[in-house]
Each structure stands twice: as structure tokens, then as C-alpha cells.
Design a protein around this motif. Structure first.
Motif, PDB file in Angstrom:
ATOM      1  N   ARG A  36       1.054  -1.320   0.114  1.00 15.35           N
ATOM      2  CA  ARG A  36      -0.091   0.083  -0.090  1.00 15.35           C
ATOM      3  C   ARG A  36       0.949   1.158   0.081  1.00 15.35           C
ATOM      4  NH1 ARG A  36      -2.533  -4.174  -0.117  1.00 15.35           N
ATOM      5  NH2 ARG A  36      -1.926  -3.863  -1.929  1.00 15.35           N
ATOM      6  N   THR A  37       1.865   1.289   0.723  1.00  7.27           N
ATOM      7  CA  THR A  37       2.952   2.479   0.650  1.00  7.27           C
ATOM      8  C   THR A  37       3.467   2.596  -0.480  1.00  7.27           C
ATOM      9  OG1 THR A  37       3.396   1.968   2.933  1.00  7.27           O
ATOM     10  CG2 THR A  37       5.098   3.301   1.670  1.00  7.27           C
ATOM     11  N   ALA A  38       3.963   1.562  -1.390  1.00  6.16           N
ATOM     12  CA  ALA A  38       4.528   1.594  -2.705  1.00  6.16           C
ATOM     13  C   ALA A  38       3.500   2.083  -3.552  1.00  6.16           C
ATOM     14  CB  ALA A  38       5.133   0.152  -3.180  1.00  6.16           C
ATOM     15  N   GLU A  39       2.095   1.781  -3.508  1.00  3.81           N
ATOM     16  CA  GLU A  39       1.196   2.353  -4.300  1.00  3.81           C
ATOM     17  C   GLU A  39       0.902   3.794  -4.166  1.00  3.81           C
ATOM     18  OE1 GLU A  39      -2.062  -0.615  -3.588  1.00  3.81           O
ATOM     19  OE2 GLU A  39      -0.979  -2.303  -4.473  1.00  3.81           O
ATOM     20  N   ALA A  40       0.867   4.237  -3.068  1.00  5.73           N
ATOM     21  CA  ALA A  40       0.671   5.524  -2.565  1.00  5.73           C
ATOM     22  C   ALA A  40       2.064   6.516  -2.946  1.00  5.73           C
ATOM     23  CB  ALA A  40       0.744   5.649  -1.238  1.00  5.73           C
ATOM     24  N   LEU A  41       3.000   5.758  -3.244  1.00  3.22           N
ATOM     25  CA  LEU A  41       4.107   6.657  -3.908  1.00  3.22           C
ATOM     26  C   LEU A  41       4.307   6.343  -5.480  1.00  3.22           C
ATOM     27  CD1 LEU A  41       6.799   6.150  -1.144  1.00  3.22           C
ATOM     28  CD2 LEU A  41       5.511   8.042  -1.175  1.00  3.22           C
ATOM     29  N   ALA A  42       3.116   5.592  -5.933  1.00  2.00           N
ATOM     30  CA  ALA A  42       3.185   5.442  -7.387  1.00  2.00           C
ATOM     31  C   ALA A  42       4.679   4.589  -8.044  1.00  2.00           C
ATOM     32  CB  ALA A  42       3.132   6.695  -8.316  1.00  2.00           C
ATOM     33  N   PRO A  91       4.803   1.179  -8.360  1.00  2.00           N
ATOM     34  CA  PRO A  91       4.403   0.314  -9.581  1.00  2.00           C
ATOM     35  C   PRO A  91       4.235   1.020 -10.891  1.00  2.00           C
ATOM     36  CG  PRO A  91       2.944   0.033  -7.729  1.00  2.00           C
ATOM     37  CD  PRO A  91       3.563   1.187  -7.435  1.00  2.00           C
ATOM     38  N   HIS A  92       3.907   1.949 -10.981  1.00  2.00           N
ATOM     39  CA  HIS A  92       3.802   2.715 -12.327  1.00  2.00           C
ATOM     40  C   HIS A  92       5.128   3.242 -12.735  1.00  2.00           C
ATOM     41  CE1 HIS A  92       1.963   4.665 -15.610  1.00  2.00           C
ATOM     42  NE2 HIS A  92       2.519   5.652 -15.104  1.00  2.00           N
ATOM     43  N   LEU A  93       6.015   3.851 -11.713  1.00  2.00           N
ATOM     44  CA  LEU A  93       7.146   4.535 -12.186  1.00  2.00           C
ATOM     45  C   LEU A  93       8.438   3.551 -12.055  1.00  2.00           C
ATOM     46  CD1 LEU A  93       6.760   7.679  -9.741  1.00  2.00           C
ATOM     47  CD2 LEU A  93       6.208   7.356 -12.172  1.00  2.00           C
ATOM     48  N   VAL A  94       8.634   2.798 -11.263  1.00  2.00           N
ATOM     49  CA  VAL A  94       9.890   1.883 -11.178  1.00  2.00           C
ATOM     50  C   VAL A  94       9.913   0.517 -11.338  1.00  2.00           C
ATOM     51  CG1 VAL A  94      10.895   3.703  -9.815  1.00  2.00           C
ATOM     52  CG2 VAL A  94       9.820   1.910  -8.784  1.00  2.00           C
ATOM     53  N   CYS A  95       8.915  -0.042 -11.302  1.00  2.00           N
ATOM     54  CA  CYS A  95       8.657  -1.303 -11.313  1.00  2.00           C
ATOM     55  C   CYS A  95       8.986  -2.089 -12.814  1.00  2.00           C
ATOM     56  CB  CYS A  95       7.139  -2.249 -10.715  1.00  2.00           C
ATOM     57  SG  CYS A  95       7.290  -3.829 -10.393  1.00  2.00           S
ATOM     58  N   ARG A  96       9.487  -3.148 -12.789  1.00  2.00           N
ATOM     59  CA  ARG A  96       9.799  -3.883 -13.870  1.00  2.00           C
ATOM     60  C   ARG A  96       8.868  -4.951 -14.408  1.00  2.00           C
ATOM     61  NH1 ARG A  96      15.918  -3.673 -12.465  1.00  2.00           N
ATOM     62  NH2 ARG A  96      16.364  -1.669 -12.813  1.00  2.00           N
ATOM     63  N   ARG A  97       7.887  -5.218 -13.659  1.00  2.00           N
ATOM     64  CA  ARG A  97       6.873  -6.085 -13.606  1.00  2.00           C
ATOM     65  C   ARG A  97       5.564  -5.507 -14.487  1.00  2.00           C
ATOM     66  NH1 ARG A  97       8.467 -11.554 -11.929  1.00  2.00           N
ATOM     67  NH2 ARG A  97       9.801 -11.160 -10.324  1.00  2.00           N
ATOM     68  N   ARG A  98       5.340  -6.003 -15.608  1.00  2.00           N
ATOM     69  CA  ARG A  98       4.375  -5.674 -16.348  1.00  2.00           C
ATOM     70  C   ARG A  98       2.940  -5.475 -15.835  1.00  2.00           C
ATOM     71  NH1 ARG A  98       3.484  -7.621 -22.513  1.00  2.00           N
ATOM     72  NH2 ARG A  98       3.984  -5.754 -23.045  1.00  2.00           N
ATOM     73  N   ASP A  99       2.583  -6.609 -14.992  1.00  2.00           N
ATOM     74  CA  ASP A  99       1.361  -6.750 -14.269  1.00  2.00           C
ATOM     75  C   ASP A  99       1.175  -5.493 -13.253  1.00  2.00           C
ATOM     76  OD1 ASP A  99       2.786  -9.075 -14.562  1.00  2.00           O
ATOM     77  OD2 ASP A  99       1.634  -9.996 -13.031  1.00  2.00           O
ATOM     78  N   CYS A 100       2.206  -5.010 -12.488  1.00  2.00           N
ATOM     79  CA  CYS A 100       2.290  -4.312 -11.561  1.00  2.00           C
ATOM     80  C   CYS A 100       1.888  -2.685 -12.413  1.00  2.00           C
ATOM     81  CB  CYS A 100       3.505  -4.072 -10.919  1.00  2.00           C
ATOM     82  SG  CYS A 100       3.855  -5.607  -9.771  1.00  2.00           S
TER      83      CYS A 100
END
Length: 144
Positions: free
Chosen positions: A16-22, A24-33
Motif C-alpha cells: 500500500r505504501t508503494a502504491e501511494a508513492l506510485a 508500481p507505475h514509475l519504477v517496477c519492471r513487472r508488467r502486471d504491476c
């Protein structure tokens, strides 16, 4: 190096913290995230989110500050709300963000009391903001 392990991370609160800081969208290399804007992958051994490995030192420091604030809110807002009485500045911003993240976790301890304390805090802060805007705020230190 120290032999002590870092404290365990709660995987759901970290997500939830990672999602609040975006993250998954900005730095994650996983396509589903990235597509779902949700943090879906973590390392089972540590509970650390996979996207955390892609953060710079400064980004990780910010994540840790926000995560610890959310963990404190999750644990203590329902029992010790006086820790969250900051009225202005960076401390209030951290409290607000931590409470907003902790609120998304359905497993909060003593949920009714926690939500009641959150609502009471919001009312106190709204009253303080109105007083600040109208210029009627009298500080305890006195004037002049």
C-alpha cells in the motif's frame, strides 16, 4: 557489518505504501504491476516489494520514512492518538500520508476505535485550519 537483521516488513502495508508513492507505475519492471498500478510481487523471504530493488538511495529513504509513518499509524492511532497531533508543516504531512495508507489495510487492530480517532483528528485539524484562515488562532505561547 552488524549481525542483526533489519526489522521485518509487513508485505501488505509495504504494498500500500508503494502504491501511494506510485512505485508500481514509475519504477517496477513487472508488467502486471505497471498495468494495474498495484504492487503485486514481493520476495517471500523478506516481504520486500520487488520494485524496491529499483529505487535510488534517496527514493528508498523516502519510502522508508513513509512506510514507518504508516506502520506507526496502523499500530498506534487507535490506542495512542497523541502521536498524531501535528497541526502544520512536514510532520502533519507525514501523519496524513501515514494515516491514509494505514486506513486501506482491513486488518487494523480495534478498527472502530481507530476510525473514531481518525475522524476526531480530521475534525480537530479542520477546526485549526479554519481558525488559521480566519486569523482567530490564538496560540498557547501568547501574542507578541
Amino acid at each position: 557489518m552488524s549481525d542483526t537483521k533489519p526489522p521485518a516488513i509487513d508485505p501488505l502495508l509495504a504494498a500500500r505504501t508503494a502504491e501511494a508513492l506510485a512505485l508500481p507505475h514509475l519504477v517496477c519492471r513487472r508488467r502486471d504491476c505497471r498495468r494495474k498500478n498495484r504492487c503485486l510481487w514481493c520476495f517471500r523471504s523478506t516481504g520486500e516489494r520487488c520494485c524496491m530493488r529499483n529505487l535510488t538511495a534517496e527514493q528508498r529513504r523516502i519510502f522508508d520514512v513513509v512506510y514507518h509513518e504508516a506502520a506507526a499509524a496502523w499500530h498506534f492511532l487507535g490506542t495512542d492518538p497523541h502521536w498524531f497531533e501535528a497541526r502544520e508543516g512536514e510532520r502533519r504531512t507525514h501523519n496524513d500520508l501515514g494515516i491514509a495508507i494505514a486506513r486501506t489495510d482491513p486488518g487494523r487492530w480495534r478498527r472502530e476505535k481507530w476510525d473514531a480517532e481518525r475522524r476526531a483528528r480530521e475534525k480537530r485539524l479542520a477546526r485549526f485550519d479554519r481558525e488559521q484562515a480566519s486569523g482567530k488562532h490564538g496560540s498557547k505561547r501568547g501574542r507578541g
